[in-house]
Design a protein around this motif. Structure first.
Motif, PDB file in Angstrom:
ATOM      1  N   GLY A 264     -23.052  20.409  -5.214  1.00 53.29           N
ATOM      2  CA  GLY A 264     -21.979  21.146  -4.563  1.00 53.29           C
ATOM      3  C   GLY A 264     -21.404  20.449  -3.351  1.00 53.29           C
ATOM      4  N   CYS A 265     -21.997  19.337  -2.937  1.00 54.51           N
ATOM      5  CA  CYS A 265     -21.514  18.591  -1.771  1.00 54.51           C
ATOM      6  C   CYS A 265     -20.721  17.379  -2.237  1.00 54.51           C
ATOM      7  CB  CYS A 265     -22.678  18.118  -0.908  1.00 54.51           C
ATOM      8  SG  CYS A 265     -23.572  19.434  -0.114  1.00 54.51           S
ATOM      9  N   ASN A 266     -19.586  17.186  -1.621  1.00 50.90           N
ATOM     10  CA  ASN A 266     -18.766  16.027  -1.963  1.00 50.90           C
ATOM     11  C   ASN A 266     -18.780  15.064  -0.783  1.00 50.90           C
ATOM     12  OD1 ASN A 266     -17.049  14.250  -3.154  1.00 50.90           O
ATOM     13  ND2 ASN A 266     -15.209  15.460  -2.822  1.00 50.90           N
ATOM     14  N   ILE A 267     -19.821  14.260  -0.718  1.00 52.72           N
ATOM     15  CA  ILE A 267     -19.971  13.283   0.356  1.00 52.72           C
ATOM     16  C   ILE A 267     -19.986  11.905  -0.278  1.00 52.72           C
ATOM     17  CG2 ILE A 267     -21.469  12.445   2.198  1.00 52.72           C
ATOM     18  CD1 ILE A 267     -22.569  15.293   2.401  1.00 52.72           C
ATOM     19  N   GLN A 268     -19.125  11.043   0.232  1.00 52.40           N
ATOM     20  CA  GLN A 268     -19.065   9.696  -0.305  1.00 52.40           C
ATOM     21  C   GLN A 268     -19.598   8.721   0.740  1.00 52.40           C
ATOM     22  OE1 GLN A 268     -15.140   8.903  -1.763  1.00 52.40           O
ATOM     23  NE2 GLN A 268     -15.149  10.664  -3.119  1.00 52.40           N
ATOM     24  N   VAL A 269     -20.548   7.911   0.330  1.00 55.36           N
ATOM     25  CA  VAL A 269     -21.155   6.922   1.214  1.00 55.36           C
ATOM     26  C   VAL A 269     -20.724   5.543   0.727  1.00 55.36           C
ATOM     27  CG1 VAL A 269     -23.332   5.987   2.091  1.00 55.36           C
ATOM     28  CG2 VAL A 269     -23.134   8.434   1.599  1.00 55.36           C
ATOM     29  N   PRO A 270     -20.136   4.719   1.617  1.00 56.29           N
ATOM     30  CA  PRO A 270     -19.727   3.380   1.198  1.00 56.29           C
ATOM     31  C   PRO A 270     -20.924   2.562   0.702  1.00 56.29           C
ATOM     32  CG  PRO A 270     -18.814   3.919   3.353  1.00 56.29           C
ATOM     33  CD  PRO A 270     -19.791   4.996   3.003  1.00 56.29           C
ATOM     34  N   MET A 271     -20.702   1.753  -0.308  1.00 60.98           N
ATOM     35  CA  MET A 271     -21.772   0.936  -0.879  1.00 60.98           C
ATOM     36  C   MET A 271     -22.365  -0.011   0.164  1.00 60.98           C
ATOM     37  SD  MET A 271     -22.766   1.747  -3.812  1.00 60.98           S
ATOM     38  CE  MET A 271     -23.855   0.355  -4.071  1.00 60.98           C
ATOM     39  N   GLU A 272     -21.547  -0.442   1.123  1.00 59.63           N
ATOM     40  CA  GLU A 272     -22.058  -1.329   2.166  1.00 59.63           C
ATOM     41  C   GLU A 272     -23.174  -0.649   2.945  1.00 59.63           C
ATOM     42  OE1 GLU A 272     -18.829  -0.618   1.763  1.00 59.63           O
ATOM     43  OE2 GLU A 272     -17.723  -2.477   1.540  1.00 59.63           O
ATOM     44  N   VAL A 273     -23.028   0.656   3.200  1.00 54.43           N
ATOM     45  CA  VAL A 273     -24.050   1.405   3.929  1.00 54.43           C
ATOM     46  C   VAL A 273     -25.320   1.505   3.089  1.00 54.43           C
ATOM     47  CG1 VAL A 273     -24.623   3.649   4.940  1.00 54.43           C
ATOM     48  CG2 VAL A 273     -22.357   2.701   5.271  1.00 54.43           C
ATOM     49  N   VAL A 274     -25.168   1.793   1.802  1.00 56.02           N
ATOM     50  CA  VAL A 274     -26.327   1.884   0.917  1.00 56.02           C
ATOM     51  C   VAL A 274     -27.048   0.537   0.851  1.00 56.02           C
ATOM     52  CG1 VAL A 274     -27.065   2.348  -1.460  1.00 56.02           C
ATOM     53  CG2 VAL A 274     -25.282   3.746  -0.422  1.00 56.02           C
ATOM     54  N   ASN A 275     -26.288  -0.546   0.758  1.00 56.03           N
ATOM     55  CA  ASN A 275     -26.894  -1.883   0.715  1.00 56.03           C
ATOM     56  C   ASN A 275     -27.632  -2.203   2.008  1.00 56.03           C
ATOM     57  OD1 ASN A 275     -25.974  -2.356  -1.880  1.00 56.03           O
ATOM     58  ND2 ASN A 275     -24.081  -3.318  -1.188  1.00 56.03           N
ATOM     59  N   LEU A 276     -27.058  -1.803   3.159  1.00 58.93           N
ATOM     60  CA  LEU A 276     -27.732  -2.024   4.434  1.00 58.93           C
ATOM     61  C   LEU A 276     -29.061  -1.284   4.483  1.00 58.93           C
ATOM     62  CD1 LEU A 276     -24.909  -1.868   7.137  1.00 58.93           C
ATOM     63  CD2 LEU A 276     -26.427  -3.764   6.675  1.00 58.93           C
ATOM     64  N   ILE A 277     -29.054  -0.035   4.013  1.00 58.92           N
ATOM     65  CA  ILE A 277     -30.283   0.756   4.003  1.00 58.92           C
ATOM     66  C   ILE A 277     -31.305   0.114   3.068  1.00 58.92           C
ATOM     67  CG2 ILE A 277     -31.271   2.995   3.380  1.00 58.92           C
ATOM     68  CD1 ILE A 277     -28.588   4.243   4.304  1.00 58.92           C
ATOM     69  N   ASP A 278     -30.858  -0.353   1.906  1.00 55.97           N
ATOM     70  CA  ASP A 278     -31.759  -1.034   0.972  1.00 55.97           C
ATOM     71  C   ASP A 278     -32.371  -2.281   1.594  1.00 55.97           C
ATOM     72  OD1 ASP A 278     -31.520   0.788  -1.058  1.00 55.97           O
ATOM     73  OD2 ASP A 278     -30.007  -0.359  -2.176  1.00 55.97           O
TER      74      ASP A 278
END
Length: 101
Positions: free
Chosen positions: A54-68
């Motif tokens: 029910g949440c529409n939150i978009q996280v940039p792939m750059e942020v996901v890659n940084l976290i990884d």
């Protein structure tokens, strides 16, 4: 809805902590509590998935890659902000030059 997702994430983290304690001091007597906590974790993950739909939150792939990569996602925000400031200064310099010409 976002508050419910946050609460579910916190509950999941608590369950993971409890599981860690159970596993680190495992004995045959602690098997039933371990299984109960595993079932609670699976149920909470299911709840989290339903709430997240029910949440529409978009996280940039750059942020996901940084976290990884184990880096702080605030670095991404800082870099984007610094880039915007630099581009803004360049544009301002060009407009000032056109005004003088």
């Amino acid at each position: 809805n976002l508050a419910q997702v946050t609460g579910s994430i916190q509950k999941t983290l608590g369950l993971l902590h409890q599981l860690n304690l159970n596993v680190s001091s495992f004995s045959s007597a602690s098997q039933l509590p371990l299984l109960q906590r595993l079932n609670a974790l699976v149920a909470e993950l299911d709840t989290m998935q339903k709430l997240a739909d029910g949440c529409n939150i978009q996280v940039p792939m750059e942020v996901v890659n940084l976290i990884d990569d184990g880096k702080n996602p605030d670095e991404f925000t800082r870099d984007v902000l610094n880039s915007c400031i630099a581009k803004n200064q360049i544009t301002k310099g060009k407009t000032d030059a056109f005004k003088r010409a």
